[in-house]
Design a protein around this motif. Structure first.
Motif, short mmCIF file in Angstrom:
data_model
loop_
_atom_site.label_atom_id
_atom_site.label_comp_id
_atom_site.label_asym_id
_atom_site.label_seq_id
_atom_site.Cartn_x
_atom_site.Cartn_y
_atom_site.Cartn_z
N ALA A 161 -15.27 37.61 1.43
CA ALA A 161 -15.13 36.28 2.01
C ALA A 161 -13.79 36.18 2.73
CB ALA A 161 -15.20 35.22 0.91
N MET A 162 -13.76 35.42 3.81
CA MET A 162 -12.54 35.25 4.58
C MET A 162 -11.73 34.05 4.11
SD MET A 162 -12.25 35.05 8.75
CE MET A 162 -13.25 36.52 8.95
N THR A 163 -12.41 33.01 3.58
CA THR A 163 -11.76 31.73 3.28
C THR A 163 -12.07 31.28 1.86
OG1 THR A 163 -11.95 31.03 5.58
CG2 THR A 163 -11.58 29.30 3.96
N VAL A 164 -11.06 30.70 1.20
CA VAL A 164 -11.27 29.98 -0.05
C VAL A 164 -10.72 28.57 0.11
CG1 VAL A 164 -9.07 30.72 -1.12
CG2 VAL A 164 -10.99 29.99 -2.56
N VAL A 165 -11.50 27.60 -0.35
CA VAL A 165 -10.99 26.24 -0.52
C VAL A 165 -10.57 26.16 -1.98
CG1 VAL A 165 -11.50 23.78 -0.39
CG2 VAL A 165 -12.55 25.35 1.24
N PHE A 166 -9.29 25.98 -2.21
CA PHE A 166 -8.68 26.17 -3.53
C PHE A 166 -8.05 24.86 -4.00
CE2 PHE A 166 -5.48 27.83 -6.50
CZ PHE A 166 -6.20 28.82 -7.17
N SER A 167 -8.67 24.22 -4.97
CA SER A 167 -8.17 22.94 -5.47
C SER A 167 -7.13 23.19 -6.56
CB SER A 167 -9.30 22.09 -6.02
OG SER A 167 -8.80 20.87 -6.54
N MET A 168 -5.94 22.68 -6.39
CA MET A 168 -4.86 22.92 -7.35
C MET A 168 -4.65 21.75 -8.32
SD MET A 168 -1.43 22.04 -5.24
CE MET A 168 -0.92 21.03 -6.62
N THR A 169 -5.30 20.61 -8.06
CA THR A 169 -5.19 19.46 -8.95
C THR A 169 -6.25 18.42 -8.60
OG1 THR A 169 -3.71 17.70 -9.77
CG2 THR A 169 -3.51 18.27 -7.45
N LYS A 170 -6.65 17.65 -9.61
CA LYS A 170 -7.56 16.52 -9.36
C LYS A 170 -6.77 15.24 -9.13
CE LYS A 170 -10.35 16.28 -12.83
NZ LYS A 170 -9.60 17.08 -13.80
N ALA A 171 -5.48 15.29 -9.40
CA ALA A 171 -4.66 14.08 -9.32
C ALA A 171 -4.66 13.52 -7.90
CB ALA A 171 -3.23 14.39 -9.75
N CYS A 172 -4.95 12.23 -7.79
CA CYS A 172 -4.99 11.59 -6.47
C CYS A 172 -4.98 10.08 -6.67
CB CYS A 172 -6.24 12.01 -5.71
SG CYS A 172 -6.29 11.42 -3.99
N SER A 173 -4.24 9.39 -5.81
CA SER A 173 -4.17 7.93 -5.89
C SER A 173 -5.19 7.26 -4.97
CB SER A 173 -2.76 7.45 -5.52
OG SER A 173 -2.43 7.88 -4.20
N TYR A 174 -5.92 8.07 -4.17
CA TYR A 174 -6.90 7.52 -3.26
C TYR A 174 -8.27 7.43 -3.93
CZ TYR A 174 -3.77 7.88 0.80
OH TYR A 174 -2.75 7.72 1.69
N GLY B 33 -24.26 29.89 10.72
CA GLY B 33 -25.20 29.53 9.66
C GLY B 33 -24.46 28.99 8.45
N CYS B 34 -25.07 29.09 7.27
CA CYS B 34 -24.44 28.66 6.02
C CYS B 34 -23.63 29.83 5.47
CB CYS B 34 -25.49 28.22 5.02
SG CYS B 34 -24.80 27.67 3.43
N THR B 35 -22.36 29.64 5.25
CA THR B 35 -21.48 30.75 4.85
C THR B 35 -21.05 30.65 3.39
OG1 THR B 35 -19.52 29.56 5.60
CG2 THR B 35 -20.61 30.99 7.20
N CYS B 36 -21.74 29.82 2.60
CA CYS B 36 -21.31 29.58 1.21
C CYS B 36 -21.60 30.80 0.33
CB CYS B 36 -21.98 28.34 0.66
SG CYS B 36 -23.68 28.58 0.10
N ARG C 114 -16.99 31.98 2.77
CA ARG C 114 -16.15 31.01 2.06
C ARG C 114 -16.71 30.73 0.69
NH1 ARG C 114 -14.96 26.43 4.84
NH2 ARG C 114 -15.07 24.96 3.10
N PHE C 115 -15.86 30.22 -0.18
CA PHE C 115 -16.27 29.73 -1.50
C PHE C 115 -15.21 28.74 -1.97
CE2 PHE C 115 -13.65 33.43 -2.16
CZ PHE C 115 -12.88 33.15 -3.29
N TYR C 116 -15.40 28.22 -3.16
CA TYR C 116 -14.55 27.13 -3.65
C TYR C 116 -14.16 27.38 -5.09
CZ TYR C 116 -13.35 22.25 -4.93
OH TYR C 116 -12.73 21.11 -5.36
N THR D 78 -10.35 22.69 -12.16
CA THR D 78 -10.50 23.07 -13.56
C THR D 78 -10.82 24.55 -13.73
OG1 THR D 78 -12.87 22.55 -13.69
CG2 THR D 78 -11.33 20.74 -14.05
N GLY D 79 -10.97 25.28 -12.60
CA GLY D 79 -11.21 26.71 -12.68
C GLY D 79 -12.64 27.14 -12.45
N GLU D 80 -13.53 26.21 -12.08
CA GLU D 80 -14.93 26.58 -11.81
C GLU D 80 -15.04 27.24 -10.43
OE1 GLU D 80 -17.23 26.25 -14.02
OE2 GLU D 80 -16.38 24.81 -15.44
N VAL D 81 -15.71 28.37 -10.38
CA VAL D 81 -15.92 29.08 -9.12
C VAL D 81 -17.28 28.66 -8.55
CG1 VAL D 81 -16.10 31.33 -8.00
CG2 VAL D 81 -14.52 31.01 -9.92
N GLN D 82 -17.25 28.04 -7.38
CA GLN D 82 -18.45 27.46 -6.78
C GLN D 82 -18.74 28.09 -5.42
OE1 GLN D 82 -17.05 23.04 -8.39
NE2 GLN D 82 -18.43 23.15 -6.65
N PRO D 83 -20.00 28.08 -4.99
CA PRO D 83 -20.35 28.66 -3.68
C PRO D 83 -19.68 27.94 -2.52
CG PRO D 83 -22.31 28.25 -5.01
CD PRO D 83 -21.18 27.57 -5.70
#
Length: 433
Positions: free
Chosen positions: A100-113, A329-332, A337-339, A343-348
């Motif tokens: 995969a070329m890209t990862v969307v990597f969430s480092m926190t759920k904290a958000c005021s929005y 096409g769909c690259t998931c 790419r993947f996500y 919390t550490g869950e690896v998603q398509p």
């Protein structure tokens, strides 16, 4: 009034043709001097050149954007001639199997929005422990990922964590941060730039301040986002507008207004993300970009805004164009790419609420390899749309309270996915067997 330097940053027409010639020539010369990569085989080298040309030409409908580090052919392809650019094409076109070329990597759920479309709003569990977060990021980079799209929640809410995470990565990856702009300061931007920040993707979900603020649930959030993009230009950092325009706004001409705004803010890109039934919108059907005429119009707008006729405007990256069967096409699922959620869950994909394991329980690479087995053949169908209802049905059938679906349920759904239409691009490349 359009800034005078816009036409020098956005390259179209003959200038774009020359840029492609220069890049292709550079790649050919660089790798002819590295015969070990091809097992000393001229045939393998020629096959690589053919693949590289096919891949580069798939981006021909985009502007070439001149940035501080060089030239970008596509928002998710690292800039030429950075180390990340070469790491990307080597990971994709030389390594076997392709990575995969890209990862969307969430480092926190904290958000005021309280954005109404948030695909994380139903995610459960605490943020990953910081050492494991960084260990996972390093493992992802070592596995070939050349583009990190770091997000929250809101990353700047946990700024020290963001700064440490970025310091764990090296120049093999281009690093972007997804943000609302909340709590961002010039001092933070300076520190992050020193730590390797390439750009910010800033959420602007309408060119109308009132509509945007209502969407985020935070008064003044529109001005905060615009200030973040202005700061990008002041600090010499690339800036992209991230936008989920509703179908009604597209029909009412808001895309043109959004592009005018992005031009005034001197953004490099506008990423137009079509509404998707994920997260808080899981199970929703209305307004989820099913209107084929509207999709056709947006694809035409992608071409128009990346043409010489609109040479003073930022490059438009409309997902409905880039996910077309004649493009990517769909690259998931690790195709491109993947996500990884906070919390550490690896998603398509961030828009596909399935999990193939958690890095708390086992190494990232084991989870990634298992996930790849379910998405071995890249297909054209948008799984975030076609599988949203089955995911929603399973969510309620098992009386779940949090997304993504647990690993066992996710794997069963993935096992039963209908065979889709293979993406022509990857058949031509021949990198997925």
């Amino acid at each position: 009034m359009m800034p005078d330097n816009q036409s020098r940053r956005y390259i179209t027409g003959f200038g774009k043709f020359l840029a492609y010639i220069i890049i292709a020539t550079n790649v050919a010369i660089r790798y002819v001097a590295a015969p070990r990569l091809f097992g000393w085989s001229p045939v393998a080298y020629v096959r690589f050149l053919r693949r590289a040309l096919i891949l580069l030409l798939v981006f021909r409908h985009n502007k070439v954007v001149r940035v501080a580090q060089g030239y970008k052919l596509h928002l998710y392809l690292p800039a030429f001639p950075t180390p990340a650019f070469y790491y990307a094409i080597e990971s994709k076109l030389i390594r076997t199997p392709a990575r995969a070329m890209t990862v969307v990597f969430s480092m926190t759920k904290a958000c005021s929005y309280k954005c109404e479309h948030c695909y994380q709003r139903r995610d459960g569990g605490p943020d990953l422990e910081e050492d494991l977060l960084c260990q996972t990021a390093r493992a992802i980079q070592d596995n070939g990922v050349a583009m990190f799209d770091i997000e929250g929640g809101e990353p700047f809410v946990r700024y020290p964590r963001l700064l440490r995470l970025m310091s764990e990565l090296d120049s093999r990856s281009e690093i972007w941060v997804n943000t609302t702009g909340a709590q961002l300061t010039a001092e933070m931007m300076s520190e992050l730039k020193s730590a390797g920040l390439f750009g910010l993707m800033v959420s602007v979900h309408s060119p109308d301040a009132v509509i945007h603020d209502a969407f985020t649930g935070v008064p003044g959030s529109f001005d905060i986002a615009c200030d973040a993009l202005r700061l990008c230009r002041q600090m010499g950092v690339s800036g992209a507008v991230n936008c989920v325009l509703s179908e009604d706004e597209v029909r009412n001409g808001r895309l043109d207004q959004l592009m005018e705004l992005a031009c005034e803010l001197e953004a490099d890109y506008v990423q137009l993300i079509h509404p998707k039934p994920a997260g808080i919108w899981l199970g929703r059907e209305e307004g989820m970009q099913s209107d084929l005429n509207l999709i056709k119009k947006l694809r035409e707008e992608h071409i128009r805004y990346n043409s010489s006729a609109k040479h003073n405007y930022p490059s438009l990256a409309a997902q409905v164009f880039e996910e077309d069967e004649l493009v990517m096409g769909c690259t998931c699922g690790g195709v491109d790419r993947f996500y990884v959620n906070a919390t550490g869950e690896v998603q398509p994909c961030e828009f596909l609420n399935l999990s193939f394991g958690n890095v708390i329980d086992e190494p990232f690479i084991d989870i990634y390899n298992r996930m790849r087995e379910y998405f071995a053949t890249p297909c054209v169908e948008w799984l975030c749309c076609t599988q949203a209802q089955p995911i929603n049905n399973l969510f309620h059938k098992h009386s779940l309270t949090h997304t993504p679906l647990p690993q066992a349920i996710s794997e069963q759904l993935a096992q039963d996915l209908p065979q889709g239409k293979p993406t022509p691009l990857y058949k031509k490349l021949g990198i997925y067997k």
